[in-house]
Design a protein around this motif. Structure first.
Motif, PDB file in Angstrom:
ATOM      1  N   HIS A  37      18.206  -6.821  -5.075  1.00 36.87           N
ATOM      2  CA  HIS A  37      17.772  -7.906  -5.863  1.00 36.87           C
ATOM      3  C   HIS A  37      17.000  -8.698  -5.066  1.00 36.87           C
ATOM      4  N   GLN A  38      15.852  -9.358  -5.717  1.00 35.10           N
ATOM      5  CA  GLN A  38      15.011 -10.430  -5.400  1.00 35.10           C
ATOM      6  C   GLN A  38      13.753  -9.435  -4.893  1.00 35.10           C
ATOM      7  N   ALA A  39      12.876  -8.597  -5.382  1.00 37.08           N
ATOM      8  CA  ALA A  39      12.015  -7.772  -5.020  1.00 37.08           C
ATOM      9  C   ALA A  39      10.932  -8.533  -4.177  1.00 37.08           C
ATOM     10  N   ASP A  40      10.680  -9.868  -4.625  1.00 37.02           N
ATOM     11  CA  ASP A  40       9.764 -10.299  -3.785  1.00 37.02           C
ATOM     12  C   ASP A  40       9.884 -10.739  -2.395  1.00 37.02           C
ATOM     13  N   PHE A  41      11.156 -10.631  -1.841  1.00 38.02           N
ATOM     14  CA  PHE A  41      11.473 -10.713  -0.614  1.00 38.02           C
ATOM     15  C   PHE A  41      11.590  -9.538   0.159  1.00 38.02           C
ATOM     16  N   ALA A  42      11.022  -8.074  -0.617  1.00 34.16           N
ATOM     17  CA  ALA A  42      11.058  -6.944   0.216  1.00 34.16           C
ATOM     18  C   ALA A  42       9.898  -6.964   1.547  1.00 34.16           C
ATOM     19  N   ALA A  43      10.249  -6.477   2.465  1.00 35.72           N
ATOM     20  CA  ALA A  43       9.339  -6.137   3.477  1.00 35.72           C
ATOM     21  C   ALA A  43       8.192  -5.298   3.055  1.00 35.72           C
ATOM     22  N   ARG A  44       7.092  -5.532   3.552  1.00 40.21           N
ATOM     23  CA  ARG A  44       6.123  -4.608   3.321  1.00 40.21           C
ATOM     24  C   ARG A  44       5.402  -4.039   4.655  1.00 40.21           C
ATOM     25  N   LYS A  45       4.517  -2.862   4.283  1.00 41.31           N
ATOM     26  CA  LYS A  45       4.046  -2.149   5.694  1.00 41.31           C
ATOM     27  C   LYS A  45       3.439  -3.298   6.609  1.00 41.31           C
ATOM     28  N   ASP A  46       2.910  -4.568   6.061  1.00 40.10           N
ATOM     29  CA  ASP A  46       2.315  -5.476   6.989  1.00 40.10           C
ATOM     30  C   ASP A  46       2.726  -6.963   7.062  1.00 40.10           C
ATOM     31  N   SER A  47       3.958  -6.893   6.401  1.00 37.22           N
ATOM     32  CA  SER A  47       4.643  -8.418   6.048  1.00 37.22           C
ATOM     33  C   SER A  47       6.042  -8.417   6.145  1.00 37.22           C
ATOM     34  N   PRO A  48       6.580  -9.615   6.558  1.00 39.11           N
ATOM     35  CA  PRO A  48       8.155  -9.524   6.947  1.00 39.11           C
ATOM     36  C   PRO A  48       8.981  -9.696   5.590  1.00 39.11           C
ATOM     37  N   GLY A  49      10.224  -9.282   5.631  1.00 40.79           N
ATOM     38  CA  GLY A  49      10.937  -9.222   4.673  1.00 40.79           C
ATOM     39  C   GLY A  49      12.252  -8.553   4.898  1.00 40.79           C
ATOM     40  N   MET A  50      12.880  -8.328   3.665  1.00 40.45           N
ATOM     41  CA  MET A  50      14.423  -7.368   3.783  1.00 40.45           C
ATOM     42  C   MET A  50      13.981  -6.043   3.213  1.00 40.45           C
ATOM     43  N   ALA A  51      14.940  -5.156   3.456  1.00 37.22           N
ATOM     44  CA  ALA A  51      14.893  -3.793   2.953  1.00 37.22           C
ATOM     45  C   ALA A  51      15.419  -3.683   1.480  1.00 37.22           C
ATOM     46  N   TYR A  52      14.418  -3.844   0.638  1.00 38.37           N
ATOM     47  CA  TYR A  52      14.712  -3.726  -0.778  1.00 38.37           C
ATOM     48  C   TYR A  52      14.729  -2.307  -1.446  1.00 38.37           C
ATOM     49  N   LEU A  53      15.735  -2.116  -2.283  1.00 37.29           N
ATOM     50  CA  LEU A  53      15.557  -0.891  -2.995  1.00 37.29           C
ATOM     51  C   LEU A  53      15.889  -1.096  -4.498  1.00 37.29           C
ATOM     52  N   ASP A  54      15.332  -0.571  -5.283  1.00 34.61           N
ATOM     53  CA  ASP A  54      15.570  -0.566  -6.831  1.00 34.61           C
ATOM     54  C   ASP A  54      16.759   0.485  -6.980  1.00 34.61           C
ATOM     55  N   MET A  55      17.792   0.095  -7.057  1.00 35.26           N
ATOM     56  CA  MET A  55      19.133   1.147  -7.142  1.00 35.26           C
ATOM     57  C   MET A  55      19.376   1.836  -8.437  1.00 35.26           C
ATOM     58  N   ALA A  56      18.532   1.247  -9.218  1.00 32.36           N
ATOM     59  CA  ALA A  56      18.291   1.769 -10.625  1.00 32.36           C
ATOM     60  C   ALA A  56      17.597   3.268 -10.675  1.00 32.36           C
ATOM     61  N   ASP A  57      16.785   3.437  -9.769  1.00 39.26           N
ATOM     62  CA  ASP A  57      16.320   4.805  -9.457  1.00 39.26           C
ATOM     63  C   ASP A  57      17.090   5.482  -8.333  1.00 39.26           C
TER      64      ASP A  57
END
Length: 324
Positions: free
Chosen positions: A143-163
């Motif tokens: 949860h909190q997808a906008d905190f997800a790290a991207r290829k070129d930006s900091p963040g956390m390891a987000y996963l949509d576990m519904a998938d």
């Protein structure tokens, strides 16, 4: 070998005020000796540790958790060796808060998994060696997808576990990385699911079994703010929700979320030998060993929850899960 797991550690907000008033040893001090006695101690750090006052610039949140820089000593003095940062509060104080947190953890020799300067780093498992055994942990949050790290930006390891397929694929990639490093004990840390839920959903049980089937040996779940029952699946512990270790949260009378646990797993190179549950109680932003009626209530609740998952609990000062 003894590995200790604590749930969410939140050192901000009112806990921060207690730290500033009484010192960084205050929040975890009464159980610090127990935590230090383990060979490896792991928690979910549910806050940024930073001097920054600038909150996340995205959509407004109900709560922002930021601990003062001296709170790093709260972890270090309690013997915390490894933290999960894949959660919905690691970026509460923005990228600067994440940078401060990562730097302070590095400076104090505390490993982390689940966050980083870019996606590759956030998804990279941490590896810690103790007495010839190699432990590896990957951490993800749903949860909190906008905190997800991207290829070129900091963040956390987000996963949509519904998938479920995508989640299993991400875990397989992380496990493959640990196998290349010849890790003895791969640990999957998951900040997942809703708050104040006593039992894992059918989907979470299915995903947990899938993780163990592919080769993870311990699943360390958290986020519910209450503990859930522990399942032993194919000889591997599934901690669906480890609860909280310290916080300033409102105590829901229906869930008594000030009644919590530290979870200790005794193991050798390939086998879990025992699981010991240490009841604790959160009061005045401090975690303390539980006793009396509080201890009995924790024992009774955990016994019932574990029974539903096919696990027997015996009480002998600490709780011992006997089904191995």
């Amino acid at each position: 070998m003894r590995v200790m797991f604590g749930g969410d550690v939140m050192l901000g907000r009112i806990v921060k005020e207690y730290i500033l008033l009484h010192g960084p040893q205050y929040p975890l001090g009464p159980v610090a000796g127990l935590m230090r006695a383990a060979d490896l101690t792991i928690v979910n750090l549910e806050c940024a540790i930073t001097a920054s006052a600038h909150i996340w610039p995205g959509a407004p949140k109900a709560f922002y958790f930021g601990a003062p820089p001296q709170a790093i000593a709260s972890l270090a003095d309690a013997g915390v060796d490894l933290v999960s940062l894949a959660n919905n509060h690691v970026l509460d104080y923005g990228v600067a808060g994440l940078h401060d947190t990562l730097r302070l953890l590095r400076e104090h020799g505390i490993a982390q998994a689940g966050a980083g300067e870019q996606l590759a780093q956030a998804a990279t498992p941490a590896i810690v060696e103790r007495a010839g055994l190699r432990f590896g942990m990957a951490a993800f949050c749903d949860h909190q997808a906008d905190f997800a790290a991207r290829k070129d930006s900091p963040g956390m390891a987000y996963l949509d576990m519904a998938d479920e397929a995508a989640a299993l694929a991400a875990w397989a990639d992380a496990l493959a990385a640990l196998r290349r490093e010849q890790v003895d004990w791969p640990i999957l840390s998951l900040h997942w699911g809703p708050n104040m839920v006593w039992r894992p959903s059918a989907r979470f049980r299915r995903l947990a079994h899938g993780a163990i089937d592919m080769g993870w040996k311990i699943l360390f779940g958290h986020s519910a703010h209450v503990f859930q029952g522990i399942e032993l699946y194919r000889g591997c512990p599934i901690l669906y929700a480890a609860g909280d270790l310290v916080d300033d949260y409102y105590v829901d009378p229906a869930f008594s979320n000030d009644h919590q646990l530290l979870i200790e797993i005794e193991l050798d190179r390939s086998t879990v030998r025992g699981i010991f549950l240490h009841p604790v109680f959160i009061e005045d932003c401090q975690v303390r060993p539980a006793s009396g009626e509080r201890l009995r209530r924790i024992v009774a609740t955990m016994t019932a929850l574990c029974r539903e998952l096919g696990t027997t609990v015996n009480a002998a000062g600490v709780l011992v899960l006997s089904k191995m």
